[in-house]
Design a protein around this motif. Structure first.
Motif, PDB file in Angstrom:
ATOM      1  N   LEU A 238       6.259 108.737  24.879  1.00  0.00           N
ATOM      2  CA  LEU A 238       4.816 108.560  24.747  1.00  0.00           C
ATOM      3  C   LEU A 238       4.506 107.247  24.041  1.00  0.00           C
ATOM      4  N   GLY A 239       5.314 106.903  23.025  1.00  0.00           N
ATOM      5  CA  GLY A 239       5.056 105.705  22.243  1.00  0.00           C
ATOM      6  C   GLY A 239       5.419 104.414  22.932  1.00  0.00           C
ATOM      7  N   ASN A 240       6.466 104.442  23.802  1.00  0.00           N
ATOM      8  CA  ASN A 240       6.922 103.194  24.429  1.00  0.00           C
ATOM      9  C   ASN A 240       6.708 103.170  25.940  1.00  0.00           C
ATOM     10  N   ASN A 241       5.784 104.013  26.410  1.00  0.00           N
ATOM     11  CA  ASN A 241       5.461 104.042  27.845  1.00  0.00           C
ATOM     12  C   ASN A 241       6.696 104.257  28.718  1.00  0.00           C
ATOM     13  N   ASN A 242       7.511 105.245  28.321  1.00  0.00           N
ATOM     14  CA  ASN A 242       8.708 105.617  29.092  1.00  0.00           C
ATOM     15  C   ASN A 242       9.621 104.411  29.322  1.00  0.00           C
ATOM     16  N   LEU A 243       9.903 103.694  28.245  1.00  0.00           N
ATOM     17  CA  LEU A 243      10.705 102.472  28.331  1.00  0.00           C
ATOM     18  C   LEU A 243      12.087 102.709  28.935  1.00  0.00           C
ATOM     19  N   GLU A 244      12.766 103.769  28.497  1.00  0.00           N
ATOM     20  CA  GLU A 244      14.115 104.034  29.010  1.00  0.00           C
ATOM     21  C   GLU A 244      14.101 104.220  30.522  1.00  0.00           C
ATOM     22  N   GLN A 245      13.150 105.036  31.015  1.00  0.00           N
ATOM     23  CA  GLN A 245      13.096 105.297  32.450  1.00  0.00           C
ATOM     24  C   GLN A 245      12.721 104.027  33.217  1.00  0.00           C
ATOM     25  N   PHE A 246      11.844 103.207  32.638  1.00  0.00           N
ATOM     26  CA  PHE A 246      11.470 101.950  33.285  1.00  0.00           C
ATOM     27  C   PHE A 246      12.703 101.061  33.459  1.00  0.00           C
ATOM     28  N   LEU A 247      13.539 100.971  32.426  1.00  0.00           N
ATOM     29  CA  LEU A 247      14.744 100.139  32.504  1.00  0.00           C
ATOM     30  C   LEU A 247      15.696 100.669  33.579  1.00  0.00           C
ATOM     31  N   VAL A 248      15.832 101.994  33.649  1.00  0.00           N
ATOM     32  CA  VAL A 248      16.692 102.591  34.677  1.00  0.00           C
ATOM     33  C   VAL A 248      16.150 102.274  36.066  1.00  0.00           C
ATOM     34  N   ASP A 249      14.837 102.413  36.245  1.00  0.00           N
ATOM     35  CA  ASP A 249      14.214 102.131  37.540  1.00  0.00           C
ATOM     36  C   ASP A 249      14.386 100.665  37.943  1.00  0.00           C
ATOM     37  N   GLU A 250      14.511  99.775  36.949  1.00  0.00           N
ATOM     38  CA  GLU A 250      14.703  98.351  37.221  1.00  0.00           C
ATOM     39  C   GLU A 250      16.184  97.986  37.356  1.00  0.00           C
ATOM     40  N   GLY A 251      17.057  98.988  37.348  1.00  0.00           N
ATOM     41  CA  GLY A 251      18.479  98.731  37.552  1.00  0.00           C
ATOM     42  C   GLY A 251      19.240  98.365  36.298  1.00  0.00           C
ATOM     43  N   ALA A 252      18.771  98.805  35.130  1.00  0.00           N
ATOM     44  CA  ALA A 252      19.433  98.483  33.866  1.00  0.00           C
ATOM     45  C   ALA A 252      19.930  99.767  33.196  1.00  0.00           C
ATOM     46  N   GLU A 253      20.783  99.587  32.199  1.00  0.00           N
ATOM     47  CA  GLU A 253      21.276 100.692  31.380  1.00  0.00           C
ATOM     48  C   GLU A 253      20.771 100.511  29.957  1.00  0.00           C
ATOM     49  N   ALA A 254      20.099 101.526  29.435  1.00  0.00           N
ATOM     50  CA  ALA A 254      19.570 101.459  28.070  1.00  0.00           C
ATOM     51  C   ALA A 254      20.657 101.825  27.069  1.00  0.00           C
ATOM     52  N   VAL A 255      20.719 101.066  25.975  1.00  0.00           N
ATOM     53  CA  VAL A 255      21.668 101.337  24.884  1.00  0.00           C
ATOM     54  C   VAL A 255      20.838 101.498  23.608  1.00  0.00           C
ATOM     55  N   ILE A 256      20.870 102.691  23.021  1.00  0.00           N
ATOM     56  CA  ILE A 256      19.994 102.990  21.888  1.00  0.00           C
ATOM     57  C   ILE A 256      20.796 103.560  20.726  1.00  0.00           C
ATOM     58  N   PRO A 257      20.760 102.928  19.563  1.00  0.00           N
ATOM     59  CA  PRO A 257      21.415 103.509  18.381  1.00  0.00           C
ATOM     60  C   PRO A 257      20.834 104.889  18.079  1.00  0.00           C
ATOM     61  N   GLY A 258      21.676 105.777  17.553  1.00  0.00           N
ATOM     62  CA  GLY A 258      21.268 107.164  17.359  1.00  0.00           C
ATOM     63  C   GLY A 258      20.441 107.418  16.119  1.00  0.00           C
ATOM     64  N   LEU A 259      19.895 108.632  16.048  1.00  0.00           N
ATOM     65  CA  LEU A 259      19.086 109.045  14.902  1.00  0.00           C
ATOM     66  C   LEU A 259      19.930 109.178  13.640  1.00  0.00           C
ATOM     67  N   LEU A 260      21.217 109.516  13.795  1.00  0.00           N
ATOM     68  CA  LEU A 260      22.073 109.683  12.622  1.00  0.00           C
ATOM     69  C   LEU A 260      22.149 108.399  11.809  1.00  0.00           C
ATOM     70  N   ASP A 261      22.105 107.246  12.477  1.00  0.00           N
ATOM     71  CA  ASP A 261      22.129 105.972  11.754  1.00  0.00           C
ATOM     72  C   ASP A 261      20.928 105.851  10.828  1.00  0.00           C
ATOM     73  N   PHE A 262      19.769 106.323  11.277  1.00  0.00           N
ATOM     74  CA  PHE A 262      18.577 106.262  10.423  1.00  0.00           C
ATOM     75  C   PHE A 262      18.731 107.213   9.238  1.00  0.00           C
ATOM     76  N   CYS A 263      19.325 108.393   9.473  1.00  0.00           N
ATOM     77  CA  CYS A 263      19.584 109.331   8.371  1.00  0.00           C
ATOM     78  C   CYS A 263      20.532 108.703   7.355  1.00  0.00           C
ATOM     79  N   LEU A 264      21.581 108.052   7.846  1.00  0.00           N
ATOM     80  CA  LEU A 264      22.529 107.379   6.956  1.00  0.00           C
ATOM     81  C   LEU A 264      21.859 106.245   6.189  1.00  0.00           C
TER      82      LEU A 264
END
Length: 444
Positions: A238-264
């Motif tokens: 909702l916040g990024n206008n489905n950014l991950e899906q947009f990248l996939v539709d454009e032929g890219a692979e999304a790489v996203i650091p996990g939530l655990l890193d923020f907890c750490l």
């Protein structure tokens, strides 16, 4: 009724059996699992998955337009749900996840209560979910077993998010990866509703990896695009206008650091406070134990992925700390703070040459630690391509997507396609700790 002593509507013990608790949707897989765990623990919690322009419009109706964009969306989603007719406003409570830091996000809960009053819904309880105990609600208590299950949910969620992102661009049958994640989300939530053991968690890692490895996929190279930024717009569709899906539709692979890193990051910052400002040794010892516990759990997941050999593991947090040394002060910790800079360096270190820095318009931590650090990051990594994208109620989706398409076109021309191979991943063993970490251990 407002509790005069506390100054807010309290979620009582009686409400636990009568009220539905609505939760905002920041990380769909993580939060869906956590909600199901809470439901098995006696609560009735529901994750809001609504979308559309009415969410921001509702938020702007009850919140000043200069307010942080994630607050506008979260508050808009809550009030939109309460006004939809789907829920009885007298039998609903809302929950917000808070870190208690100095970012404007710590004020969301007060903004939400003001907005509810303005909408004629001031009697709706708002629960603050925070391990620092910012507020007390008799009907909502986090026991140690429940906290452990929620942490397992974070680990599982990070693993599923990583695997979905590495499978979705290559799957032969569209939807297979998400369907697999949904199946495991339901199964894991059901498991954790009973007695959850960490031995079972580690055993599930292998089963999850095997199931995702069995998904039919094509062998091809895709542009790898890292996503960093303010925590809500970084993860929330909702916040990024489905950014991950947009990248996939454009032929890219999304790489996203996990939530655990923020907890750490949150725990590690408390260790830094001892060095920077002084802290009672017994308090620091507790944070040191929590930090080491989380690092060990992250390492177990990374080891499981590496041993399986099919997928690329995340970066161990200790190595991320090493990477940021000398680039930004570790005392910069409002909002995402130094972690935002560190995650961009982490992605570049993994060979991800294209990075989208998602930022709410006017977000100071992002503009300083994200956009403001692009120059020194590029000086260290000349081939990295970083694009800062503002997300706001007044920002057009077309403009955002056009800038992303330009970035992908530049990546194609420069040959910045894939990241580093699995064999080239850094050795993130226990010995890979920074000088600053060694110094911190000496202070325990």
């Amino acid at each position: 009724m407002v509790n005069q002593e506390k100054g807010y509507v309290v979620f009582t013990e009686e409400m636990k059996s009568t009220h539905t608790i609505l939760a905002p949707n920041m990380l769909p897989m993580h939060f869906k699992m956590i909600c199901k765990v809470m439901n098995r623990s006696g609560y009735n919690m529901e994750l809001l998955e609504t979308s559309g322009p009415q969410i921001a419009e509702t938020g702007l109706k009850y919140v000043h337009n200069d307010t942080c964009y994630p607050a506008i969306l979260v508050i808009g989603q809550f009030i939109d749900a309460l006004q939809s007719g789907k829920y009885d406003p007298d039998r609903v409570a809302l929950i917000l996840f808070q870190t208690g830091g100095g970012c404007r996000a710590s004020n969301y809960i007060h903004l939400l209560r003001k907005a509810l009053e303005k909408a004629g819904l001031g009697h709706v309880p708002v629960i603050s979910l925070s391990l620092t105990g910012l507020e007390k609600h008799p009907g909502f208590r986090l026991s140690l077993p429940l906290i452990m299950k929620m942490m397992y949910g974070v680990l599982y969620g990070d693993l599923l998010m990583t695997l979905v992102n590495q499978c979705k661009p290559y799957e032969l049958h569209k939807g297979d990866a998400q369907a697999m994640a949904d199946k495991w989300t339901d199964r894991l939530a059901e498991e954790m509703g009973g007695k959850a053991s960490y031995r079972q968690v580690k055993a599930n890692y292998r089963r999850i990896l095997d199931d995702f490895a069995a998904i039919p996929m094509e062998k091809s190279d895709k542009v790898k695009v890292g996503i960093v930024g303010e925590i809500y717009v970084k993860y929330s569709p909702l916040g990024n206008n489905n950014l991950e899906q947009f990248l996939v539709d454009e032929g890219a692979e999304a790489v996203i650091p996990g939530l655990l890193d923020f907890c750490l990051y949150c725990v590690y910052n408390n260790l830094l406070d001892r060095k920077l400002y002084g802290m009672q040794k017994n308090v620091q010892f507790a944070y040191q134990l929590a930090y080491q516990y989380l690092v060990n759990k992250e390492k177990d997941m990374i080891d499981a992925i590496s041993a399986h050999g099919r997928f690329s593991p995340p970066t161990l947090f200790t190595h991320t700390i090493e990477l940021v040394q000398g680039t930004i002060s570790m005392g910069v910790k409002m909002g995402e703070g130094w972690l935002l800079t560190a995650e961009m360096l982490e992605l570049a270190d993994k060979g991800v040459g294209n990075i989208v820095c998602t930022q709410p318009f006017g977000c100071l931590p992002n503009h300083i630690c994200g956009k403001g650090m692009m120059k020194p990051i590029k000086e260290r990594n000349p081939n990295v391509n970083i694009v800062a994208i503002d997300y706001d109620a007044g920002a057009t989706r077309v403009n955002q997507e056009n800038r992303l398409k330009l970035m992908l076109a530049n990546a194609s021309r420069s040959g910045a396609w894939t990241g580093r191979s699995d064999a080239e991943q850094p050795n993130d063993g226990p010995g890979a700790s920074s000088a600053e970490e060694a110094d911190l251990r000496q202070t325990v």
